[in-house]
Design a protein around this motif. Structure first.
Motif, PDB file in Angstrom:
ATOM      1  N   ALA A 199      47.436  30.172  48.645  1.00 32.40           N
ATOM      2  CA  ALA A 199      46.762  30.971  47.560  1.00 32.40           C
ATOM      3  C   ALA A 199      46.325  30.462  46.275  1.00 32.40           C
ATOM      4  N   LEU A 200      45.416  31.220  45.849  1.00 35.08           N
ATOM      5  CA  LEU A 200      44.733  30.549  44.442  1.00 35.08           C
ATOM      6  C   LEU A 200      44.328  31.843  43.717  1.00 35.08           C
ATOM      7  N   PHE A 201      44.795  31.896  42.432  1.00 33.52           N
ATOM      8  CA  PHE A 201      44.222  32.761  41.167  1.00 33.52           C
ATOM      9  C   PHE A 201      42.983  31.756  40.808  1.00 33.52           C
ATOM     10  N   THR A 202      41.675  32.281  40.573  1.00 30.00           N
ATOM     11  CA  THR A 202      40.696  31.461  39.806  1.00 30.00           C
ATOM     12  C   THR A 202      39.547  32.437  39.782  1.00 30.00           C
ATOM     13  N   VAL A 203      38.636  31.943  38.826  1.00 30.37           N
ATOM     14  CA  VAL A 203      37.492  32.800  38.620  1.00 30.37           C
ATOM     15  C   VAL A 203      36.549  32.887  40.057  1.00 30.37           C
ATOM     16  N   ALA A 204      35.934  34.056  40.073  1.00 29.96           N
ATOM     17  CA  ALA A 204      35.203  34.445  41.640  1.00 29.96           C
ATOM     18  C   ALA A 204      34.006  33.389  42.009  1.00 29.96           C
ATOM     19  N   PRO A 205      33.068  33.117  40.771  1.00 27.53           N
ATOM     20  CA  PRO A 205      32.095  32.290  41.241  1.00 27.53           C
ATOM     21  C   PRO A 205      32.147  31.134  42.107  1.00 27.53           C
TER      22      PRO A 205
END
Length: 322
Positions: A199-205
């Motif tokens: 899993a990873l949370f980061t900005v979409a672009p």
């Protein structure tokens, strides 16, 4: 001093302050970017500079000072003369997170820097491998709790918004996980696609090529409301965690001691630029939400962010100088 003399003195001071703001800038303005060339901060700086030059009638020199999680660049801003001729684009890490993660910083954000205006913000998204059985956030939490051991999650770097967002989510969802930091979004995203992390949370672009290639999928976004660019993606808050919000944000700062009238002048001009439809569209195409507002509002926002994330940092024992 009698009342008439006091009134005359105050009027003279007000006139002098107004004149100072009108005369500023009297020389080229340095705009320090504490991130690599080509980064989103670099794009924001160049977008603002192109439109502020005609207003300020002075050159705006962009200086890239990357390194140490943004500390090097913001330290240069903090140690510049307090006249408003040196600005910097600060972000979560060296402004709101740093005081809680470092036992010692080269500057104290609250003491040495003056917040001017929020420039942009951007939510994080939760990404998992395309083959993960979870298709919603509640399903992901259920999957995580069924694992015989803590799963591994990637981040774009220790102490980043990416890292702290997952730590906040773990605390509210009650799940265990092992942190694996990477040097930026591309390798972190690839680690999820390859199954090295889950899993990873980061900005979409940064993740869109992997989404389009059907190597990863997105489960939720961390803004308070659904993103205009991802209207079909539910928020973490609406997926069972009311009040959850996490934004990667940035804004303009200058050195303490800068006259308030100069800060107000810069704030007003940047607000004007950020209201331009072409600017808002350009930023939106990069997944960025144009900011704005008063310097006081930006300062209050930073204070609230420090309290919120400082509590998570302390609870998880996150340190970057050990």
């Amino acid at each position: 001093m009698n009342k008439s003399k006091l009134a005359a003195f105050l009027l003279a001071c007000a006139s002098a302050m107004a004149a100072s703001a009108q005369e500023w800038p009297t020389k080229p303005v340095r705009l320090i970017v504490p991130a690599p060339a080509g980064s989103s901060l670099d794009l924001i700086a160049r977008t603002l500079a192109d439109r502020l030059r005609p207003l300020w009638k002075q050159p705006i020199v962009i200086e890239t000072k990357a390194g140490a999680g943004g500390l090097i660049g913001m330290d240069a801003v903090a140690k510049a003369p307090g006249d408003g001729h040196t600005l910097g684009i600060g972000f979560n890490g060296p402004i709101a997170f740093g005081p809680y993660m470092y036992s010692r910083m080269p500057y104290a954000p609250a003491r040495d820097l003056v917040p001017i205006v929020l420039t942009t913000s951007q939510p994080n998204v939760l990404a998992v491998q395309a083959g993960n059985p979870a298709n919603t956030l509640p399903e992901f939490v259920a999957w995580a709790k069924k694992q015989g051991h803590p799963f591994s999650y990637a981040s774009v770097g220790a102490g980043s918004s990416s890292h702290l967002t997952m730590e906040l989510f773990r605390s509210v969802a009650g799940i265990e996980a092992v942190h694996v930091p990477y040097a930026g979004s591309p390798p972190a995203g690839l680690s999820v696609a390859a199954g090295d992390t889950q899993a990873l949370f980061t900005v979409a672009p940064a993740l869109l090529p992997l989404v389009q290639g059907k190597r990863i999928k997105l489960l939720a976004v961390t803004s308070a409301k659904r993103s205009e660019l991802m209207k079909d993606l539910p928020t973490v808050a609406e997926s069972g965690y009311p009040g959850f919000e996490s934004l990667a944000w940035n804004g303009l700062f200058t050195a303490s001691g800068t006259p308030p009238e100069v800060v107000r002048r810069i704030n007003a001009d940047v607000n004007t630029v950020l209201q331009e439809p072409a600017v808002r569209e350009l930023l939106a195409n990069q997944g960025l939400v144009a900011g704005g507002g008063s310097a006081e509002e930006f300062g209050s926002f930073i204070d609230s962010e420090g309290r919120k994330w400082g509590a998570i940092i302390a609870r998880r024992g996150i340190r970057l100088d050990q």
